[in-house]
Enzyme design. Structure first.
Site, short mmCIF file in Angstrom:
data_model
loop_
_atom_site.label_atom_id
_atom_site.label_comp_id
_atom_site.label_asym_id
_atom_site.label_seq_id
_atom_site.Cartn_x
_atom_site.Cartn_y
_atom_site.Cartn_z
N TYR A 137 2.72 -2.63 -17.56
CA TYR A 137 3.20 -3.99 -17.77
C TYR A 137 2.59 -4.63 -19.03
O TYR A 137 3.14 -5.57 -19.57
CB TYR A 137 2.82 -4.87 -16.57
N LYS A 186 -0.15 9.25 -9.93
CA LYS A 186 0.77 10.34 -10.29
C LYS A 186 -0.01 11.32 -11.17
O LYS A 186 0.39 11.64 -12.31
CB LYS A 186 2.01 9.76 -11.00
N ASP A 219 5.16 9.54 -5.39
CA ASP A 219 6.46 9.93 -4.82
C ASP A 219 6.32 10.26 -3.33
O ASP A 219 7.15 9.85 -2.51
CB ASP A 219 7.11 11.09 -5.61
N ASP A 243 4.21 -2.49 -7.66
CA ASP A 243 5.41 -3.32 -7.67
C ASP A 243 6.50 -2.67 -6.83
O ASP A 243 7.12 -3.29 -5.97
CB ASP A 243 5.89 -3.50 -9.12
N ASP A 247 7.83 -3.56 -2.65
CA ASP A 247 9.20 -3.92 -2.29
C ASP A 247 9.71 -2.99 -1.20
O ASP A 247 10.37 -3.41 -0.26
CB ASP A 247 10.14 -3.84 -3.51
C1 IPM Z 1 6.58 -9.09 -8.45
C2 IPM Z 1 7.77 -9.29 -9.34
C3 IPM Z 1 7.25 -9.44 -10.76
C4 IPM Z 1 6.58 -8.15 -11.15
C5 IPM Z 1 8.31 -9.85 -11.81
C6 IPM Z 1 9.06 -11.10 -11.40
C7 IPM Z 1 7.69 -10.01 -13.15
O1 IPM Z 1 8.65 -8.24 -9.21
O2 IPM Z 1 5.71 -9.99 -8.41
O3 IPM Z 1 6.51 -8.06 -7.78
O4 IPM Z 1 7.24 -7.19 -11.55
O5 IPM Z 1 5.35 -8.10 -11.05
MG MG Z 2 8.18 -6.90 -7.65
#
Ligand code: IPM
Ligand code: MG
Length: 353
Positions: A137, A186, A219, A243, A247
Site C-alpha cells: 500500500y 507468501k 493462499d 485487507d 473481507d
Molecule cells: C479497508 C478498505 C481500505 C483498504 C480502502 C478503502 C482504502 O478496503 O479498510 O479494508 O484497502 O485498506
Molecule cells: Mg478492505
C-alpha cells in the site's frame, strides 16, 4: 472525539455511533466533545483534497476518531488525480496507526445469516491483526515503459522494525486471548514474505515462547478460513493479505454490517475506529444500512483509546441484547422483518439506558 462521516452510508452509521456514545456519556456521567470533519469524496468535492489539513489537524489533537466510510462511483475514475481512499491511507500513515484489529466473531443469534454452514461458523472468534502502514500500500509505485508497452508497478516493502512491532502487538493480544498466534505470508514466492517470516519467528521465539505459534501461506489461509475457521485465534499478516482475508472473514458472521475495526499505534493513545464495510453508495440515504458495525467500533474506541472498559462492555451487551430480542436490519434479516438504520440506533440507545 473526531467524527469523520465520509461518503455513502458513512454519515448515517456514524450518526448512530455518535448517539450511542452520547448515551454512554449520559449513563456513566462522562462528557464527550465531538468535532465533525470531512474526509474522502465529500472532502474532495469541497476542498479538492481527500484529507484536508484541518481534518488532519483535528485528528492529531483528538483522543479518538470515529469514521464511517469513504469512496463512491463518482470518484472512481482510474485516471483521477485524487481518490477518496487516499485520505484514509494518509490518515493511517500520518497518525502511525500501524496495527488494524479486526475481530471476527460469530454472534450465535445470527449464525443463520452466514452463507456457511452452522457447524463451521458457530463459535468462531478470530482477531485479525493487519499491518496497516507499510507493505504494498505504501511502496514505490508508478508507470514505466515495458517491452510490451506501458507497464505499472507497485512495490511491496517491509522493514524489520515494521514487522517486529506488529507481531509484538499481535503476540500481546494472543496472550490476552486463547494463546494461539498464526502468521500469514507468501514466503514460498516473495522475498518480502521471507523477511516477514524470519522476523516474526524470531520475535515469537524470543518474546512469546508461551504462545502456540503457526505459520500459514496466504493462499492456504484463504481456504482454511472457510473450512476450519474455529482453529484460529489471533492472525497477524501484512497490509494487503489482511485487507483481502478480513473481507473473506467477514462472511463468517454473516454480514459485513456487524464488523468493527480499530486502527491503533499501540495499546493506548489515539486510534481510528471504523466499520470494516465500505460506503455502500447503493444503500446511501435510504435508512437501511446496518449501524451495528459502527456502534461496535465505538465500543472499541471506548476500550482502547479512552480506557473505558465497563462502558465498552455496556455497548457490546446492548448490541447483543438487541439481537437477542430479534431485531434485525435488512442485511441480517434473512428474509424476515427488518428495522432501519435509525430505529436500530434507537434500540441500542434504549438498551444502554
Ligand atoms: C479497508 C478498505 C481500505 C483498504 C480502502 C478503502 C482504502 O478496503 O479498510 O479494508 O484497502 O485498506
Ligand atoms: Mg478492505
Amino acid at each position: 472525539i473526531v467524527l469523520l462521516p465520509g461518503d455513502g452510508i458513512g454519515p448515517e452509521v456514524v450518526a448512530q455511533g455518535e448517539r450511542v456514545l452520547a448515551a454512554v456519556a449520559a449513563r456513566f456521567g462522562h462528557e464527550f466533545e465531538f468535532d465533525t470533519r470531512t474526509i474522502g469524496g465529500r472532502a474532495i468535492d469541497e476542498s479538492g483534497e481527500p484529507l484536508p489539513a484541518n481534518t488532519l489537524e483535528a485528528c492529531r489533537e483528538s483522543q479518538a476518531i470515529l469514521l464511517g466510510a469513504v469512496g463512491g462511483p463518482q470518484w472512481d475514475d482510474p485516471s483521477a488525480e485524487t481518490r477518496p481512499e487516499q485520505g484514509l491511507l494518509q490518515l493511517r500513515k500520518e497518525l502511525e496507526l500501524f496495527a488494524n484489529l479486526r475481530p471476527i466473531t460469530a454472534h450465535s443469534q445470527l449464525v443463520d445469516a452466514s452463507p456457511l454452514k452452522r457447524e463451521i461458523v458457530e463459535g468462531v472468534d478470530i482477531l485479525f491483526v493487519r499491518e496497516l502502514t507499510g507493505g504494498i500500500y505504501f511502496g514505490d509505485s508508478g508507470r514505466r515503459d515495458g517491452a510490451g508497452g506501458e507497464a505499472a508497478y507497485s512495490e511491496m516493502v517491509y522493514q524489520v522494525a515494521e514487522v517486529e512491532r506488529v507481531v509484538r502487538l499481535a503476540g500481546e493480544a494472543a496472550r490476552q486471548r486463547d494463546g494461539r498466534l498464526t502468521s500469514v505470508d507468501k514466503a514460498n514466492v516473495l522475498e518480502v514474505s521471507r523477511l516477514w517470516r524470519q522476523v516474526a519467528e524470531r520475535v515469537v521465539r524470543e518474546e512469546f515462547s508461551d504462545l502456540e505459534y503457526e505459520v500459514v501461506l496466504v493462499d492456504a489461509m484463504a481456504m482454511h478460513l472457510i473450512s476450519r475457521p474455529r482453529d484460529f485465534d489471533v492472525v497477524v499478516t501484512g497490509n494487503m493479505f489482511g485487507d483481502i482475508l478480513t473481507d473473506e472473514g467477514s462472511m463468517l458472521p454473516g454480514s459485513l454490517g456487524l464488523l468493527p475495526s480499530a486502527s491503533i499505534g499501540g495499546w493506548s493513545g489515539a486510534g481510528l475506529y471504523e466499520p470494516i464495510h465500505g460506503s455502500a453508495p447503493d444503500l446511501a440515504g435510504q435508512d437501511v444500512a446496518n449501524p451495528l458495525a459502527t456502534v461496535l467500533a465505538a465500543a472499541m474506541l471506548l476500550r482502547y483509546s479512552l480506557a473505558l472498559d465497563e462502558e465498552a462492555a455496556a455497548v457490546e451487551t446492548a448490541v447483543n441484547e438487541v439481537l437477542d430480542l430479534g431485531h434485525r436490519t435488512a442485511d441480517i434479516a434473512v428474509g424476515g422483518p427488518s428495522v432501519g438504520t435509525e430505529a436500530m440506533g434507537d434500540l441500542v440507545v434504549k438498551q444502554i439506558g
